[in-house]
Scaffold this motif. Structure first.
Motif, PDB file in Angstrom:
ATOM      1  N   GLY A  84       0.828  -1.211   0.000  1.00 22.23           N
ATOM      2  CA  GLY A  84       0.000   0.000   0.000  1.00 22.23           C
ATOM      3  C   GLY A  84       0.858   1.255   0.000  1.00 22.23           C
ATOM      4  O   GLY A  84       0.579   2.222  -0.718  1.00 22.23           O
ATOM      5  N   MET A  85       1.926   1.217   0.808  1.00 19.61           N
ATOM      6  CA  MET A  85       2.844   2.374   0.841  1.00 19.61           C
ATOM      7  C   MET A  85       3.496   2.577  -0.517  1.00 19.61           C
ATOM      8  O   MET A  85       3.601   3.706  -1.002  1.00 19.61           O
ATOM      9  CB  MET A  85       3.941   2.127   1.874  1.00 19.61           C
ATOM     10  N   MET A  86       3.941   1.478  -1.125  1.00 20.53           N
ATOM     11  CA  MET A  86       4.598   1.596  -2.427  1.00 20.53           C
ATOM     12  C   MET A  86       3.647   2.207  -3.450  1.00 20.53           C
ATOM     13  O   MET A  86       4.046   3.005  -4.292  1.00 20.53           O
ATOM     14  CB  MET A  86       5.058   0.224  -2.937  1.00 20.53           C
ATOM     15  N   LEU A  87       2.384   1.818  -3.351  1.00 22.38           N
ATOM     16  CA  LEU A  87       1.380   2.346  -4.279  1.00 22.38           C
ATOM     17  C   LEU A  87       1.245   3.864  -4.104  1.00 22.38           C
ATOM     18  O   LEU A  87       1.201   4.618  -5.089  1.00 22.38           O
ATOM     19  CB  LEU A  87       0.042   1.646  -4.011  1.00 22.38           C
ATOM     20  N   VAL A  88       1.203   4.290  -2.846  1.00 23.81           N
ATOM     21  CA  VAL A  88       1.094   5.730  -2.563  1.00 23.81           C
ATOM     22  C   VAL A  88       2.350   6.460  -3.066  1.00 23.81           C
ATOM     23  O   VAL A  88       2.265   7.518  -3.705  1.00 23.81           O
ATOM     24  CB  VAL A  88       0.902   5.964  -1.045  1.00 23.81           C
ATOM     25  N   PHE A  89       3.533   5.871  -2.793  1.00 21.49           N
ATOM     26  CA  PHE A  89       4.785   6.497  -3.260  1.00 21.49           C
ATOM     27  C   PHE A  89       4.775   6.612  -4.782  1.00 21.49           C
ATOM     28  O   PHE A  89       5.210   7.624  -5.350  1.00 21.49           O
ATOM     29  CB  PHE A  89       5.999   5.656  -2.847  1.00 21.49           C
ATOM     30  N   ASP A 126      10.312   1.287  -8.091  1.00 17.80           N
ATOM     31  CA  ASP A 126       9.218   1.178  -7.121  1.00 17.80           C
ATOM     32  C   ASP A 126       8.190   0.134  -7.558  1.00 17.80           C
ATOM     33  O   ASP A 126       7.596  -0.550  -6.720  1.00 17.80           O
ATOM     34  CB  ASP A 126       8.545   2.544  -6.923  1.00 17.80           C
ATOM     35  N   LEU A 127       7.986   0.032  -8.876  1.00 18.19           N
ATOM     36  CA  LEU A 127       7.052  -0.987  -9.379  1.00 18.19           C
ATOM     37  C   LEU A 127       7.568  -2.391  -9.058  1.00 18.19           C
ATOM     38  O   LEU A 127       6.791  -3.284  -8.698  1.00 18.19           O
ATOM     39  CB  LEU A 127       6.877  -0.834 -10.892  1.00 18.19           C
ATOM     40  N   VAL A 128       8.894  -2.576  -9.196  1.00 14.23           N
ATOM     41  CA  VAL A 128       9.489  -3.882  -8.865  1.00 14.23           C
ATOM     42  C   VAL A 128       9.270  -4.184  -7.385  1.00 14.23           C
ATOM     43  O   VAL A 128       8.850  -5.288  -7.016  1.00 14.23           O
ATOM     44  CB  VAL A 128      10.994  -3.895  -9.210  1.00 14.23           C
ATOM     45  N   LEU A 130       6.959  -2.983  -5.458  1.00 15.67           N
ATOM     46  CA  LEU A 130       5.530  -3.241  -5.257  1.00 15.67           C
ATOM     47  C   LEU A 130       5.211  -4.689  -5.644  1.00 15.67           C
ATOM     48  O   LEU A 130       4.506  -5.403  -4.921  1.00 15.67           O
ATOM     49  CB  LEU A 130       4.692  -2.261  -6.089  1.00 15.67           C
ATOM     50  N   GLY A 131       5.754  -5.114  -6.773  1.00 13.08           N
ATOM     51  CA  GLY A 131       5.531  -6.488  -7.229  1.00 13.08           C
ATOM     52  C   GLY A 131       6.068  -7.508  -6.225  1.00 13.08           C
ATOM     53  O   GLY A 131       5.409  -8.516  -5.942  1.00 13.08           O
ATOM     54  N   LEU A 132       7.233  -7.212  -5.659  1.00 16.28           N
ATOM     55  CA  LEU A 132       7.815  -8.136  -4.674  1.00 16.28           C
ATOM     56  C   LEU A 132       6.947  -8.209  -3.405  1.00 16.28           C
ATOM     57  O   LEU A 132       6.769  -9.287  -2.830  1.00 16.28           O
ATOM     58  CB  LEU A 132       9.242  -7.698  -4.317  1.00 16.28           C
ATOM     59  N   CYS A 133       6.428  -7.060  -2.991  1.00 17.55           N
ATOM     60  CA  CYS A 133       5.537  -7.050  -1.808  1.00 17.55           C
ATOM     61  C   CYS A 133       4.310  -7.929  -2.075  1.00 17.55           C
ATOM     62  O   CYS A 133       3.909  -8.725  -1.211  1.00 17.55           O
ATOM     63  CB  CYS A 133       5.068  -5.625  -1.499  1.00 17.55           C
ATOM     64  N   LEU A 134       3.729  -7.793  -3.262  1.00 17.88           N
ATOM     65  CA  LEU A 134       2.543  -8.582  -3.587  1.00 17.88           C
ATOM     66  C   LEU A 134       2.895 -10.067  -3.712  1.00 17.88           C
ATOM     67  O   LEU A 134       2.112 -10.938  -3.325  1.00 17.88           O
ATOM     68  CB  LEU A 134       1.901  -8.061  -4.889  1.00 17.88           C
ATOM     69  N   PHE A 135       4.094 -10.320  -4.240  1.00 13.50           N
ATOM     70  CA  PHE A 135       4.562 -11.714  -4.360  1.00 13.50           C
ATOM     71  C   PHE A 135       4.644 -12.357  -2.976  1.00 13.50           C
ATOM     72  O   PHE A 135       4.150 -13.473  -2.757  1.00 13.50           O
ATOM     73  CB  PHE A 135       5.925 -11.732  -5.054  1.00 13.50           C
ATOM     74  N   VAL A 136       5.259 -11.629  -2.042  1.00 13.84           N
ATOM     75  CA  VAL A 136       5.406 -12.161  -0.682  1.00 13.84           C
ATOM     76  C   VAL A 136       4.039 -12.375  -0.043  1.00 13.84           C
ATOM     77  O   VAL A 136       3.773 -13.415   0.570  1.00 13.84           O
ATOM     78  CB  VAL A 136       6.273 -11.210   0.179  1.00 13.84           C
ATOM     79  N   SER A 137       3.153 -11.388  -0.222  1.00 12.76           N
ATOM     80  CA  SER A 137       1.845 -11.516   0.428  1.00 12.76           C
ATOM     81  C   SER A 137       1.059 -12.693  -0.153  1.00 12.76           C
ATOM     82  O   SER A 137       0.243 -13.299   0.526  1.00 12.76           O
ATOM     83  CB  SER A 137       1.072 -10.206   0.308  1.00 12.76           C
ATOM     84  N   THR A 138       1.341 -13.025  -1.421  1.00 13.04           N
ATOM     85  CA  THR A 138       0.601 -14.125  -2.052  1.00 13.04           C
ATOM     86  C   THR A 138       1.210 -15.489  -1.730  1.00 13.04           C
ATOM     87  O   THR A 138       0.502 -16.451  -1.460  1.00 13.04           O
ATOM     88  CB  THR A 138       0.593 -13.930  -3.590  1.00 13.04           C
ATOM     89  N   PHE A 139       2.553 -15.570  -1.782  1.00 12.86           N
ATOM     90  CA  PHE A 139       3.184 -16.887  -1.755  1.00 12.86           C
ATOM     91  C   PHE A 139       3.843 -17.267  -0.426  1.00 12.86           C
ATOM     92  O   PHE A 139       4.204 -18.428  -0.261  1.00 12.86           O
ATOM     93  CB  PHE A 139       4.220 -16.986  -2.881  1.00 12.86           C
ATOM     94  N   ASP A 140       4.023 -16.308   0.474  1.00  8.72           N
ATOM     95  CA  ASP A 140       4.687 -16.684   1.719  1.00  8.72           C
ATOM     96  C   ASP A 140       3.816 -17.664   2.516  1.00  8.72           C
ATOM     97  O   ASP A 140       2.617 -17.462   2.659  1.00  8.72           O
ATOM     98  CB  ASP A 140       4.985 -15.440   2.570  1.00  8.72           C
TER      99      ASP A 140
END
Lengths: 155, 170
Positions: A84-89, A126-128, A130-140
């Protein structure tokens, strides 16, 4: 589900990387809040009444979420906050770029525009993240860390 | 609703509650630390921050020409006068067109479109702009603006109208 298991293992170093990144990014902001407030003001997006509150609060949320990622505790919540922070940034960055502002992003220790000017490369970076954050939230799956030790899985 | 959907919704709810708690904790810790520390910020800034962000320099590449250079008098040059219409009416180089350079609105789209049409119709191969010759020179800035908006081979006369028209009078 071997692919999912591989992704879960890959998510472990990714969240350590993200955790270290955000902890590193927030240290200067916590140490010198006035400098971070000036960075926020330079974007010229937030009203004056909101600048200091954001400058005081945001780095601590970054710190707590970053430490949670490293420790592997409530990983999905922490990674979603950082996403969410990355999206705002990203939105702020794109607005600044569209306005043609010649400035630093203020993501790490405050630098001048000459040292670290915002650019399309900053948006890509920042997009990368953001993608990594979403990756972690999905696959961790809590393979290494408190979630795993406590038997907690969010999937 | 299946048991799997129910579990997912429960999991999502739990994640959102966790996230809200983290944000809340972060804010509380931040406020407490800010209150304790000597260099803490006031929650609301009383005076605006003094931010200094340089405006981007407009335009593309241009070349400076001396007033006496053959390119200025060449029939292949399209002359543009960047001064006000009053100054233009008083005196201008033969064949020049007037595109007033306004520092606040340098080159409106309509003026650019009209200029591009005129240049294309004239068959000129270069654009030569002259302005007031001041510091900064409106001619140089208009030339950069024109060049930056996609018109190639743009020049400006060094010294502007005083240099160009003074030479004309001699």
């Amino acid at each position: 589900m071997r692919g999912g298991q591989n992704a879960a293992w890959f998510a472990v170093p990714v969240r350590w990387y993200l955790g270290a990144l955000f902890v590193g990014a927030c240290l200067h902001k916590i140490a010198v809040p006035a400098s971070f407030a000036l960075d926020i003001a330079t974007y010229d997006i937030l009203p004056l009444v909101a600048i200091n509150v954001v400058a005081i609060g945001l780095p601590w949320i970054e710190l707590i979420a970053g430490v949670m990622l490293i420790a592997g505790w409530r990983v999905r919540a922490a990674s979603l906050i950082l996403a969410g922070m990355m999206l705002v940034f990203l939105v702020a960055l794109c607005i600044a770029l569209a306005r043609g502002l010649d400035m630093s992003c203020g993501c790490f220790a405050s630098q001048g525009a000459e040292d670290d000017p915002i650019s399309r490369l900053t948006v890509f970076r920042d997009l990368v993240w953001l993608g990594l954050c979403l990756f972690v939230s999905t696959f961790d799956r809590g393979l290494v860390g408190f979630d795993g030790w406590l038997g907690r899985r969010d999937s | 609703m299946s048991a799997v959907d129910g579990t997912r919704i429960q999991s999502l709810r739990s994640t959102l509650v966790d996230a809200a708690l983290v944000v809340l904790t972060g804010i509380v810790v931040a406020l407490v630390v800010n209150f304790i520390r000597a260099d803490g910020l006031p929650l609301v800034a009383h005076t605006p921050y003094l931010t200094l962000v340089p405006c981007p320099e407009p335009g593309g590449p241009v070349e400076a020409l001396d007033a006496g250079s053959p390119e200025v008098a060449s029939p292949r040059s399209f002359l543009v006068d960047a001064r006000s219409d009053i100054q233009f009416d008083q005196q201008h180089l033969p064949g020049a067109v007037n595109v007033h350079y306004d520092w606040l609105d340098p080159l409106p789209e309509t003026a650019l479109a009209g200029l591009a049409r005129s240049i294309a119709a004239s068959g000129s191969t270069r654009v030569v702009v002259y302005g007031d010759g001041g510091r900064p020179d409106s001619g140089e800035y208009l030339a950069k603006e024109i060049s930056g908006r996609g018109i190639k081979n743009v020049h400006f006369i060094r010294g502007g109208a005083p240099a160009a028209l003074g030479r004309e009078e001699r």
